[in-house]
Design an enzyme around this catalytic site. Structure first.
Site, short mmCIF file in Angstrom:
data_model
loop_
_atom_site.label_atom_id
_atom_site.label_comp_id
_atom_site.label_asym_id
_atom_site.label_seq_id
_atom_site.Cartn_x
_atom_site.Cartn_y
_atom_site.Cartn_z
N TYR A 21 1.08 -1.12 0.03
CA TYR A 21 0.13 -0.13 0.00
C TYR A 21 0.94 1.34 0.00
CZ TYR A 21 -4.10 2.84 1.35
OH TYR A 21 -5.08 3.73 1.59
N TYR B 206 -5.25 5.71 -7.05
CA TYR B 206 -5.57 5.27 -5.62
C TYR B 206 -7.06 4.77 -5.31
CZ TYR B 206 -5.85 5.99 -0.63
OH TYR B 206 -5.99 5.96 0.88
#
Length: 389
Positions: free
Chosen positions: A297, A347
């Site tokens: 991430y 994102y």
């Protein structure tokens, strides 16, 4: 765990989807079910983030589902992406549902933009008041300019840089290696927002500083779109004749300073509790050296070196050497974020990172590597190991 991911679906990633979040969600779910070779009415469970505007009831009504046997939510957005898969897997193993869809839908670029100060604070009678009920800690950090996680991550970056004695040039080269490598992956990914925009190390160095020492290319991309994945029991997956990917282990954590995202205290050079890696690998019966590809991430590029060290892929303080020597590249010891990551694909609160690891194990990635195992972590708050079925 005894579950498998058997279907993936997504819309295009864009700056302006031109349709509602509910419509985006239904498109992604229908695509995921088609990918799994299942009918819509096979869905008897849903999991989502509490931060998703599209509720389970909205999905049931929009798709005309006869009923849900199970529905669940995980907190804190993308940092708990693997936790949502863990929750779905636990529900299936407990017999609460047999076919669960995990979905995420948002118009994060064309809709409400994240991190605007007036959304968090306003002045009333000469006092700053918090306009958002959650997270309450913003009232303590926002007046000092800490409005979004990327600004907090700059504190981690400064802490890491000072702790390991990296010069400005060394630190720039380390994070630049993350951004440039992932952009190269994105340039070969037709789904990536920045697929047509190459990035050189010179380009990276010339990028303006947003929050010292992080540059514009160290930050993720606000994105419109939707994604979904289908999770069933491993036994059922074997009978379906599809390219399934097994969930070998998954977990989630809350620890001091981890969530919600405000003070991030204490500021350290680690983002995961010490037991997270041992527990995750132990349940999968693997060790870090057994992992072939990783999805980390990357709301900012700083999260990549921290995760590599936190989970034992490299030693403490070794990220500069590993990354600047191409260890995260396609021919490196551990290819990382082969979709381009949140920095260059889009994102999407980590769901796209899990999807890329599934594609790698199914042999369907545009940047395919030889992989039988995949590791995913979302800032240490949730992590997962997948294996080729």
């Amino acid at each position: 765990m005894k579950t498998s991911i058997v279907g993936l679906g997504q819309t295009e990633f864009s700056k302006n989807s031109g349709r509602s979040e509910l419509r985006l969600a239904t498109e992604a779910i229908l695509a995921a079910m088609a990918d799994a070779g299942l009918e819509v009415n096979d869905i008897d469970g849903l999991v989502r983030y509490t931060w998703d505007n599209t509720t389970e009831a909205a999905i049931v009504n929009a798709l005309g589902l006869p009923s849900l046997k199970y529905y669940g939510e995980t907190e804190f957005g993308g940092v708990n992406c693997c936790g949502a898969v863990a929750q779905a897997s636990a529900a299936i193993e407990a017999g609460l549902a047999s076919c669960i869809v995990f979905y995420r839908t948002l118009n994060a670029r064309s809709g409400v933009r994240y991190g605007r100060g007036e959304r968090i604070l306003s002045e009333e009678d000469g006092r700053l008041i918090n306009r958002q009920p959650e997270p309450p800690g913003d009232i303590y950090s926002a007046p000092f300019g800490l409005l979004v996680p990327g600004q907090h991550h700059a504190l981690y970056a400064q802490s890491y840089k000072g702790h390991y004695g990296l010069s400005d040039d060394q630190f720039t080269d380390m994070l630049g290696s993350v951004a440039v490598t992932q952009r190269a992956y994105a340039n070969n990914n037709p789904n990536a927002l920045l697929r047509d925009k190459p990035l050189s190390m010179d380009d990276y160095r010339a990028g303006r500083v947003i929050t010292e020492p992080l540059r514009i290319y160290d930050y993720c991309l606000e994105t419109d779109g939707a994604m979904a994945m289908v999770i069933v029991s491993r036994e059922r997956a074997r009978s379906m004749g599809v390219k399934a990917v097994d969930v070998l282990s998954a977990g989630q954590y809350i620890y001091p300073g981890s969530v919600p995202m405000f003070l991030y205290a204490p500021v350290t050079h680690t983002l995961a509790p010490p037991e997270a890696g041992e527990d995750l690998f132990g349940k999968a019966g693997l060790k870090p050296s057994d992992i072939d590809v990783a999805g980390i991430y990357d709301a900012t590029s700083m999260m990549v070196p921290l995760a590599l060290e936190d989970f034992g892929f490299i030693g403490r303080g070794e990220a500069h050497q590993f990354l600047t020597s191409g260890g995260n590249g396609p021919n490196g010891a551990l290819p990382v974020n082969t979709h381009g990551g949140l920095l260059s694909e889009g994102y999407f609160h980590g769901l796209n990172t899990i999807a890329e690891m599934v594609r790698q194990l199914r042999g369907e990635s545009p940047n395919q590597v030889d992989a039988e195992t995949a590791f995913i972590t979302l800032r240490g708050a949730s992590s997962m190991i997948l294996g080729r079925a």
